[in-house]
Design an enzyme around this catalytic site. Structure first.
Site, PDB file in Angstrom:
ATOM      1  N   HIS A 119       0.631  -1.214  -0.012  1.00 32.95           N
ATOM      2  CA  HIS A 119       0.242  -0.110  -0.129  1.00 32.95           C
ATOM      3  C   HIS A 119       0.896   1.409  -0.079  1.00 32.95           C
ATOM      4  O   HIS A 119       0.192   2.225   0.434  1.00 32.95           O
ATOM      5  CB  HIS A 119      -0.866  -0.084   1.432  1.00 32.95           C
ATOM      6  N   CYS A 149       5.263  21.530 -12.260  1.00 33.86           N
ATOM      7  CA  CYS A 149       4.155  21.501 -13.104  1.00 33.86           C
ATOM      8  C   CYS A 149       2.824  22.454 -12.458  1.00 33.86           C
ATOM      9  O   CYS A 149       2.192  22.631 -13.164  1.00 33.86           O
ATOM     10  CB  CYS A 149       3.886  20.351 -13.571  1.00 33.86           C
TER      11      CYS A 149
HETATM   12  P1  OAD Z   1      -7.027  -2.889  10.386  1.00 36.91           P
HETATM   13  O1  OAD Z   1      -6.979  -1.628  11.154  1.00 36.91           O
HETATM   14  O2  OAD Z   1      -8.104  -3.351   9.747  1.00 36.91           O
HETATM   15  O3  OAD Z   1      -6.800  -4.149  11.473  1.00 36.91           O
HETATM   16  C1  OAD Z   1      -5.812  -4.090  12.477  1.00 36.91           C
HETATM   17  C2  OAD Z   1      -5.834  -5.546  13.103  1.00 36.91           C
HETATM   18  O4  OAD Z   1      -4.688  -5.600  14.157  1.00 36.91           O
HETATM   19  C3  OAD Z   1      -7.206  -5.812  13.680  1.00 36.91           C
HETATM   20  O5  OAD Z   1      -7.827  -7.218  13.382  1.00 36.91           O
HETATM   21  C4  OAD Z   1      -6.551  -5.814  15.125  1.00 36.91           C
HETATM   22  O6  OAD Z   1      -7.535  -6.994  15.945  1.00 36.91           O
HETATM   23  C5  OAD Z   1      -5.171  -6.316  15.102  1.00 36.91           C
HETATM   24  N1  OAD Z   1      -4.265  -5.779  16.375  1.00 36.91           N
HETATM   25  C6  OAD Z   1      -4.648  -4.474  17.165  1.00 36.91           C
HETATM   26  N2  OAD Z   1      -3.573  -4.824  18.017  1.00 36.91           N
HETATM   27  C7  OAD Z   1      -2.714  -5.710  17.522  1.00 36.91           C
HETATM   28  C8  OAD Z   1      -1.478  -6.146  18.190  1.00 36.91           C
HETATM   29  N3  OAD Z   1      -0.801  -5.514  19.110  1.00 36.91           N
HETATM   30  N4  OAD Z   1      -0.757  -7.134  17.743  1.00 36.91           N
HETATM   31  C9  OAD Z   1      -1.401  -7.825  16.738  1.00 36.91           C
HETATM   32  N5  OAD Z   1      -2.609  -7.749  16.140  1.00 36.91           N
HETATM   33  C10 OAD Z   1      -3.177  -6.297  16.519  1.00 36.91           C
HETATM   34  O7  OAD Z   1      -5.577  -3.020   9.739  1.00 36.91           O
HETATM   35  P2  OAD Z   1      -5.296  -3.603   8.425  1.00 36.91           P
HETATM   36  O8  OAD Z   1      -5.556  -5.068   8.131  1.00 36.91           O
HETATM   37  O9  OAD Z   1      -3.836  -3.458   8.021  1.00 36.91           O
HETATM   38  O10 OAD Z   1      -5.671   0.479   3.439  1.00 36.91           O
HETATM   39  O11 OAD Z   1      -5.846  -2.785   7.334  1.00 36.91           O
HETATM   40  C11 OAD Z   1      -5.595  -3.064   5.972  1.00 36.91           C
HETATM   41  C12 OAD Z   1      -5.849  -1.821   5.034  1.00 36.91           C
HETATM   42  O12 OAD Z   1      -7.052  -1.215   5.532  1.00 36.91           O
HETATM   43  C13 OAD Z   1      -4.921  -0.917   5.513  1.00 36.91           C
HETATM   44  O13 OAD Z   1      -3.596  -1.039   4.654  1.00 36.91           O
HETATM   45  C14 OAD Z   1      -5.250   0.499   5.055  1.00 36.91           C
HETATM   46  C15 OAD Z   1      -6.783   0.224   5.529  1.00 36.91           C
HETATM   47  O14 OAD Z   1      -7.793   1.107   4.666  1.00 36.91           O
HETATM   48  C16 OAD Z   1      -5.386   1.437   2.915  1.00 36.91           C
HETATM   49  O15 OAD Z   1      -5.318   2.552   3.293  1.00 36.91           O
HETATM   50  C17 OAD Z   1      -5.561   1.119   1.190  1.00 36.91           C
END
Ligand code: OAD
Length: 246
Positions: A119, A149
């Site tokens: 991303h 630009c």
């Molecule tokens: P999310 O915010 O959707 O999910 C974060 C996850 O981390 C959740 O399942 C939590 O339970 C978990 N979590 C929280 N604390 C934690 C810890 N200490 N150790 C392990 N896990 C923990 O984040 P992503 O899945 O990364 O995209 O989100 C995916 C994409 O959605 C991002 O890259 C972004 C967002 O919109 C874009 O901006 C394109």
């Protein structure tokens, strides 16, 4: 100390290819907010106002301002023991691929040598018109324009509705398909194509484990769930493996 299932340790000991997918949860213990969940960014902000090409065209000042704030926040954060353990894991495995959805550079700062950023990177920015590198932090007034630009400067992240970098995604999919073990860490498993990587690995015969205090949307399709924070589970896991190399 978190108890790491012996089955996972055995699978990692025997593995030639290990692929890791990380999400915002891996950086949570560094102080970078996640997107979903109780304190997630998408609780107080709407992604369609801030993280789409349309939002940027509609209100570039709002979008540039929000990314400048997030950039400053991320720059003030340091890698946590989870990032550090993944950098150590890379040195213990014959073929290791780290794929991240995170736009911070905390994996690199922890010492991970090769990171596939699906991303993009919040530290980078470029002109939305001519595509040249440009500095989103230049000056104090908004909006920020390209010096070459006059176009609007945008952050170097992938927004909803945009394609992921083609070569990076291809490398990540290949690494998932080749993996003997895939670890899905700190991701809610709802944003595709990243969320498909653990499933691709499983289809190709890998052992797939999740590390997340809560079960993700894809947890039921994986082999093992470790319900613990990455900053505790990963150091414990790597300590087991390092004992073999001592
Ligand atoms: P999310 O915010 O959707 O999910 C974060 C996850 O981390 C959740 O399942 C939590 O339970 C978990 N979590 C929280 N604390 C934690 C810890 N200490 N150790 C392990 N896990 C923990 O984040 P992503 O899945 O990364 O995209 O989100 C995916 C994409 O959605 C991002 O890259 C972004 C967002 O919109 C874009 O901006 C394109």
């Amino acid at each position: 100390m978190i108890r790491i299932p012996e089955l996972l340790v055995e699978k990692l000991r025997a593995a030639t290819h290990v692929t890791v997918l990380t999400g915002a949860g891996v950086s949570a213990e560094s102080g970078v907010p996640t997107f979903r969940g109780e304190h997630g960014l998408w609780k107080s902000h709407r992604p369609e106002d801030l993280a789409t090409p349309l939002a940027f065209r509609r209100d570039p000042v709002l979008v540039q301002d929000w990314y400048r704030h997030r950039r400053a926040l991320v720059q003030a954060c340091a890698p946590n023991p989870g990032h550090q353990a993944l950098a150590r894991l890379e040195t213990l495995v014959p073929h290791f691929t780290l794929v991240t959805q995170n736009v911070d550079s905390l994996h690199e700062q922890a010492g991970s040598a090769h990171v596939l950023h699906l991303h993009g990177s919040i530290a980078q920015s470029y002109c939305a018109d001519c595509g040249k590198d440009a500095d989103l932090d230049a000056g104090t007034s908004l909006p920020v324009f390209c010096l070459a630009c006059g176009g609007l400067v945008r952050p170097g992240v992938v927004w909803f509705g945009e394609n992921l970098p083609h070569d990076t995604l291809e490398q990540a999919e290949n690494a998932a398909a080749q993996a003997d073990v895939l670890l899905s860490i700190g991701t809610s498993g709802v944003v595709y194509p990243a969320a498909a990587l653990p499933l691709i690995a499983r289809e190709h015969g890998a052992f797939v484990a999740e590390i997340n205090p809560e079960r993700s949307a894809i947890a039921h399709q994986l082999h093992l769930w470790i319900g613990a924070p990455a900053g505790e589970a990963l150091p414990a896991l790597v300590t087991h493996l390092e004992a073999d190399h001592a």
